[in-house]
Design an enzyme around this catalytic site. Sequence first.
Site, PDB file in Angstrom:
ATOM      1  N   LYS A 230       0.858  -1.187   0.000  1.00 20.70           N
ATOM      2  CA  LYS A 230       0.000   0.000   0.000  1.00 20.70           C
ATOM      3  C   LYS A 230       0.887   1.227   0.000  1.00 20.70           C
ATOM      4  CE  LYS A 230      -4.475   0.868   0.070  1.00 20.70           C
ATOM      5  NZ  LYS A 230      -5.540   0.037  -0.488  1.00 20.70           N
TER       6      LYS A 230
HETATM    7  P1  NAD Z   1     -13.497   7.551  -2.897  1.00 20.16           P
HETATM    8  O1  NAD Z   1     -12.559   8.657  -2.515  1.00 20.16           O
HETATM    9  O2  NAD Z   1     -13.881   7.393  -4.319  1.00 20.16           O
HETATM   10  O3  NAD Z   1     -14.862   7.669  -2.064  1.00 20.16           O
HETATM   11  C1  NAD Z   1     -14.930   7.800  -0.694  1.00 20.16           C
HETATM   12  C2  NAD Z   1     -16.258   8.506  -0.397  1.00 20.16           C
HETATM   13  O4  NAD Z   1     -16.513   8.465   1.003  1.00 20.16           O
HETATM   14  C3  NAD Z   1     -16.273   9.963  -0.816  1.00 20.16           C
HETATM   15  O5  NAD Z   1     -17.497  10.243  -1.476  1.00 20.16           O
HETATM   16  C4  NAD Z   1     -16.150  10.729   0.499  1.00 20.16           C
HETATM   17  O6  NAD Z   1     -16.768  11.982   0.476  1.00 20.16           O
HETATM   18  C5  NAD Z   1     -16.872   9.785   1.447  1.00 20.16           C
HETATM   19  N1  NAD Z   1     -16.436   9.900   2.843  1.00 20.16           N
HETATM   20  C6  NAD Z   1     -15.198  10.098   3.329  1.00 20.16           C
HETATM   21  N2  NAD Z   1     -15.215  10.095   4.674  1.00 20.16           N
HETATM   22  C7  NAD Z   1     -16.486   9.873   5.042  1.00 20.16           C
HETATM   23  C8  NAD Z   1     -17.143   9.744   6.288  1.00 20.16           C
HETATM   24  N3  NAD Z   1     -16.487   9.841   7.430  1.00 20.16           N
HETATM   25  N4  NAD Z   1     -18.476   9.511   6.287  1.00 20.16           N
HETATM   26  C9  NAD Z   1     -19.174   9.389   5.144  1.00 20.16           C
HETATM   27  N5  NAD Z   1     -18.606   9.507   3.919  1.00 20.16           N
HETATM   28  C10 NAD Z   1     -17.277   9.746   3.875  1.00 20.16           C
HETATM   29  O7  NAD Z   1     -12.820   6.237  -2.312  1.00 20.16           O
HETATM   30  P2  NAD Z   1     -13.166   4.735  -2.710  1.00 20.16           P
HETATM   31  O8  NAD Z   1     -12.200   4.293  -3.741  1.00 20.16           O
HETATM   32  O9  NAD Z   1     -14.627   4.599  -2.935  1.00 20.16           O
HETATM   33  O10 NAD Z   1     -12.741   3.986  -1.357  1.00 20.16           O
HETATM   34  C11 NAD Z   1     -13.612   3.893  -0.250  1.00 20.16           C
HETATM   35  C12 NAD Z   1     -13.116   2.807   0.679  1.00 20.16           C
HETATM   36  O11 NAD Z   1     -13.067   1.575  -0.036  1.00 20.16           O
HETATM   37  C13 NAD Z   1     -11.715   3.012   1.250  1.00 20.16           C
HETATM   38  O12 NAD Z   1     -11.666   2.424   2.522  1.00 20.16           O
HETATM   39  C14 NAD Z   1     -10.846   2.217   0.281  1.00 20.16           C
HETATM   40  O13 NAD Z   1      -9.616   1.821   0.878  1.00 20.16           O
HETATM   41  C15 NAD Z   1     -11.749   1.033   0.031  1.00 20.16           C
HETATM   42  N6  NAD Z   1     -11.482   0.285  -1.192  1.00 20.16           N
HETATM   43  C16 NAD Z   1     -11.509   0.883  -2.412  1.00 20.16           C
HETATM   44  C17 NAD Z   1     -11.304   0.121  -3.561  1.00 20.16           C
HETATM   45  C18 NAD Z   1     -11.404   0.703  -4.942  1.00 20.16           C
HETATM   46  O14 NAD Z   1     -11.330  -0.059  -5.918  1.00 20.16           O
HETATM   47  N7  NAD Z   1     -11.599   1.997  -5.095  1.00 20.16           N
HETATM   48  C19 NAD Z   1     -11.039  -1.250  -3.443  1.00 20.16           C
HETATM   49  C20 NAD Z   1     -11.021  -1.830  -2.179  1.00 20.16           C
HETATM   50  C21 NAD Z   1     -11.256  -1.056  -1.058  1.00 20.16           C
END
Ligand code: NAD
Length: 459
Positions: A149
């Site tokens: 990461k």
């Molecule tokens: P992203 O930045 O696209 O979206 C995150 C969203 O959550 C945003 O809309 C943000 O405004 C909102 N947010 C942030 N803090 C918040 C809170 N405290 N309460 C409510 N909403 C909140 O990110 P993502 O890629 O969707 O990732 C989200 C999670 O999923 C992370 O934990 C990431 O590690 C995990 N993840 C992502 C992927 C991927 O393919 N993108 C894969 C596996 C895991």
Amino acid sequence: MAEETLIPSGGALAALPTLGREKEHTMEALETQAATPASTAKAMERETNPWEAQAARFDEAARRLQLDPGVWKVLRYPTREIIVHIPVQMDDGRIEVFTGYRVQHSNSRGPCKGGIRYAPDVSLDEVRALASWMTWKCAVVNIPFGGAKGGVICDPKTMSQGELERMTRRYTAELIEFIGPEKDVPAPDMNTNEQTMAWIMDTYSMHMRQTVNAVVTGKPVNLGGSRGRREATGRGVSVVTDQALKHLNMEPAETTAIVQGFGNVGSNSAKLLWEKGYKVIGIGEFDGALYNPRGIDISELLEWKARHGSIHGFAGAEAFDQDELLTTRCDVLIPAATENVITSRNAGALQCRILCEGANGPTTVNADRILAEKGIFVIPDILANAGGVTTSYFEWVQDRMGYFWTEDEVNQRLDRIMIDSFQDVLQYAIAHNVNNRIAAYMLAIDRVAFTTRQRGMYA
Ligand code: NAD
């Protein structure tokens, strides 16, 4: 009372106190035992430390597997931790220096794999935890990668595209000998996207004097990205949710869902569930939420967000408190935003039947125990959100073949892996009489430990 077993110790590991190497983490050891406000705050800080949370689950699973002490030590800590200080010329001419990390937890089963996040609160402990989660996640879905990461401490919301591009290129240049298609393959995570991956791919390619598109995944499709990658994590979330419903004899049409986070994972999970007939009654964001007990039209909400930049003001639902949303009655709760949103403070108030973890590390160890007592069926993060890395694996395969699949081919292969992995974890949980999370860790650790022993210790 928790037994105070020492983890296998000795050698140089004992001299590195920052990771808390001296004691085995037991699930109980993270309990909030404090009475005063100061000690409660300290206990909560410990409860929400992602490294501690990861280590507690790892130790619990390793103990149940009766893991060999030597392999236990090898797998508990990252292989390599890189810290870089990145000088960037800002638009106003100032030089700013950003701190970045890349942690490679394991390359036992193949090249390291894991996203890069940009955020003001990135820390080495968080990146360490996320790197080891990647090792376990890749092993749960049985793809030939280890875990890594990366993160840079910055506030991307206040930075221009030019500043982000220069920071990304310099971060890549600092890591140039540590990444590569056969070494470590980054991907997007919070606040990074296809454009970020295109800059990394271009910077790496310039250094290598040839185009190397397999160095990152999550690229734009015309640069060697995979069809279906953008939606893949949300798609995986929806597939394992379907499987949980089947297991619990529930029907999508009679199932309500609440999703926290409307970014990549949250919006795609919500859209796919809504398309399958689930009633998505709540959507949460960091600055407010939406609620409609009759269901929210997710396609319209996506259009609204694209036009207005946020979910707020959408006419198809009422404004709602974002913290209250998590404890509102629903069948499926999907935290898809960030870590530590379900803790010992609010777990007791959850009213869902299924908790499907789209985000990494949304639930603390103490909350796990409360959820178990309440009989909530948890689909743990290292299974639930593994659709992203699975399709990243497909992207890496396609880049190396130079032959690209249709979206249908990608989705069919992804669905197959997610369904099989869900069943593997469920069967493991039943066979070993453990909860789904510990089952997923046991399955993953067992697989990585097997390869580690098979390869042997170099020199
Ligand atoms: P992203 O930045 O696209 O979206 C995150 C969203 O959550 C945003 O809309 C943000 O405004 C909102 N947010 C942030 N803090 C918040 C809170 N405290 N309460 C409510 N909403 C909140 O990110 P993502 O890629 O969707 O990732 C989200 C999670 O999923 C992370 O934990 C990431 O590690 C995990 N993840 C992502 C992927 C991927 O393919 N993108 C894969 C596996 C895991």
